[in-house]
Design a protein around this motif. Structure first.
Motif, mmCIF file in Angstrom:
data_model
loop_
_atom_site.group_PDB
_atom_site.id
_atom_site.type_symbol
_atom_site.label_atom_id
_atom_site.label_comp_id
_atom_site.label_asym_id
_atom_site.label_seq_id
_atom_site.Cartn_x
_atom_site.Cartn_y
_atom_site.Cartn_z
ATOM 1 N N MET A 1 0.673 -1.257 0.085
ATOM 2 C CA MET A 1 -0.046 0.031 0.128
ATOM 3 C C MET A 1 0.996 1.250 -0.008
ATOM 4 O O MET A 1 0.681 2.158 -0.709
ATOM 5 N N ARG A 2 1.954 1.185 0.714
ATOM 6 C CA ARG A 2 2.959 2.367 0.988
ATOM 7 C C ARG A 2 3.394 2.644 -0.352
ATOM 8 O O ARG A 2 3.691 4.074 -0.789
ATOM 9 N N ARG A 3 3.687 1.715 -1.169
ATOM 10 C CA ARG A 3 4.102 1.951 -2.553
ATOM 11 C C ARG A 3 3.516 2.786 -3.556
ATOM 12 O O ARG A 3 4.093 3.647 -4.099
ATOM 13 N N TYR A 4 2.315 2.596 -3.564
ATOM 14 C CA TYR A 4 1.508 3.467 -4.399
ATOM 15 C C TYR A 4 0.492 4.490 -3.768
ATOM 16 O O TYR A 4 -0.381 5.099 -4.285
ATOM 17 N N LEU A 5 0.870 4.623 -2.595
ATOM 18 C CA LEU A 5 0.240 5.986 -1.748
ATOM 19 C C LEU A 5 0.680 7.372 -2.616
ATOM 20 O O LEU A 5 -0.408 8.070 -2.561
ATOM 21 N N PRO A 6 1.754 7.468 -3.239
ATOM 22 C CA PRO A 6 1.685 8.737 -3.978
ATOM 23 C C PRO A 6 0.863 8.832 -5.189
ATOM 24 O O PRO A 6 0.189 9.905 -5.593
ATOM 25 N N GLY A 7 0.488 7.873 -5.814
ATOM 26 C CA GLY A 7 -0.858 7.705 -6.875
ATOM 27 C C GLY A 7 -1.764 7.920 -6.272
ATOM 28 O O GLY A 7 -2.831 8.853 -6.892
ATOM 29 N N ILE A 8 -2.159 7.527 -5.029
ATOM 30 C CA ILE A 8 -3.501 7.703 -4.417
ATOM 31 C C ILE A 8 -3.753 9.374 -3.995
ATOM 32 O O ILE A 8 -4.522 10.040 -4.262
ATOM 33 N N ILE A 9 -2.423 10.031 -3.490
ATOM 34 C CA ILE A 9 -2.495 11.382 -3.250
ATOM 35 C C ILE A 9 -2.648 12.184 -4.488
ATOM 36 O O ILE A 9 -3.398 13.210 -4.368
ATOM 37 N N ALA A 10 -1.789 11.874 -5.550
ATOM 38 C CA ALA A 10 -2.020 12.603 -6.775
ATOM 39 C C ALA A 10 -3.412 12.614 -7.347
ATOM 40 O O ALA A 10 -3.679 13.527 -7.853
ATOM 41 N N MET A 11 -3.950 11.272 -7.203
ATOM 42 C CA MET A 11 -5.409 11.278 -7.943
ATOM 43 C C MET A 11 -6.196 11.992 -7.051
ATOM 44 O O MET A 11 -7.003 12.612 -7.709
ATOM 45 N N ALA A 12 -6.300 11.975 -5.721
ATOM 46 C CA ALA A 12 -7.126 12.647 -5.133
ATOM 47 C C ALA A 12 -6.969 14.402 -5.247
ATOM 48 O O ALA A 12 -7.941 14.999 -5.449
ATOM 49 N N ALA A 13 -5.648 14.863 -5.430
ATOM 50 C CA ALA A 13 -5.557 16.196 -5.552
ATOM 51 C C ALA A 13 -6.203 16.231 -7.011
ATOM 52 O O ALA A 13 -6.675 17.584 -7.230
ATOM 53 N N ILE A 14 -5.909 15.807 -7.865
ATOM 54 C CA ILE A 14 -6.276 16.087 -9.271
ATOM 55 C C ILE A 14 -8.064 16.112 -9.196
ATOM 56 O O ILE A 14 -8.389 17.245 -9.657
ATOM 57 N N VAL A 15 -8.645 15.288 -8.680
ATOM 58 C CA VAL A 15 -10.040 15.267 -8.551
ATOM 59 C C VAL A 15 -10.509 16.516 -7.690
ATOM 60 O O VAL A 15 -11.460 17.234 -7.974
ATOM 61 N N VAL A 16 -9.838 16.711 -6.769
ATOM 62 C CA VAL A 16 -10.340 17.960 -5.934
ATOM 63 C C VAL A 16 -9.924 19.293 -6.834
ATOM 64 O O VAL A 16 -11.057 20.135 -6.710
ATOM 65 N N ALA A 17 -8.975 19.119 -7.300
ATOM 66 C CA ALA A 17 -8.665 20.540 -8.193
ATOM 67 C C ALA A 17 -9.516 20.784 -9.247
ATOM 68 O O ALA A 17 -9.904 21.723 -9.486
ATOM 69 N N SER A 18 -9.862 19.681 -9.876
ATOM 70 C CA SER A 18 -10.707 19.490 -11.218
ATOM 71 C C SER A 18 -12.186 20.111 -10.617
ATOM 72 O O SER A 18 -12.969 20.648 -11.556
#
Length: 208
Positions: A1-18
């Motif tokens: 889970m820790r390995r792809y946590l950056p992807g989760i954070i980036a995806m959440a940030a993109i969705v919120v920003a959009s």
């Protein structure tokens, strides 16, 4: 889970920003959100390349839950003619995001062993096309008015020349076409950071 946590954070940030930037117009046919949302496909594809389809689906689901939260918040914020996020828009957004992103994951996984550019380009192009068609049709087509009879979609169905130049069609068709054209352009441009990131962190690449 820790390995792809950056992807989760980036995806959440993109969705919120959009979800925030979609409130601000860019020209006559677009919003600023049209330029941030397509980056979600880049995040999905990079996760798929490094960690595999299962991890990519988890990142997509995290983005979906973030989008649901944004929609719920939006339904509670009142604009001039009602909530800034209607039931139709919320349903369209969630359906389009989840369907398109999961399609992207599946296509990328099927093409991952071909030339480096084929999987991200084909999966993003097809996924973004499905995303655009589903979102604008569900959100604004007069034929689906029964989804939310109280929603005001008259403005989106005003008949105007396509992108101001073509045949007369409902306004939402022009909005959809302009949106997809941006996604098409960004799909091509995203190959540059995709290639650079994969090359930079290639030692972590998962080939299974």
């Amino acid at each position: 889970m820790r390995r792809y946590l950056p992807g989760i954070i980036a995806m959440a940030a993109i969705v919120v920003a959009s979800n925030i930037l979609v409130q601000f117009l860019f020209g006559q046919w677009l919003t600023w959100g049209a330029f941030t949302y397509p980056l979600a496909f880049l995040v999905t594809d990079l996760t798929n390349r490094f960690h595999g389809a299962a991890a990519a689906r988890r990142v997509v689901f995290a983005g979906f839950l973030t989008g649901v939260a944004c929609s719920l918040i939006g339904t509670q914020i009142m604009g001039i003619s009602g909530p800034i996020v209607t039931l139709r828009v919320a349903l369209a957004s969630g359906t389009a995001f989840l369907t398109a992103q999961m399609l992207d994951v599946a296509i990328f996984a099927a093409l991952r062993r071909r030339s480096w550019w084929q999987a991200p380009l084909v999966s993003t192009l097809l996924g973004s096309m499905v995303d655009t068609v589903l979102f604008f049709t569900i959100a604004f087509s007069a034929r689906l008015a029964m989804i939310d009879p109280g929603a005001d979609i008259a403005w989106a169905n005003e008949v105007l020349p396509l992108l101001g130049l073509g045949p007369a069609l409902p306004l939402w068709v022009s909005l959809a076409l302009a949106d997809w054209m941006v996604k098409l352009a960004l799909a091509l441009l995203a190959l540059v950071p995709f290639r650079m990131i994969v090359a930079r962190f290639g030692r972590h690449l998962r080939t299974a």
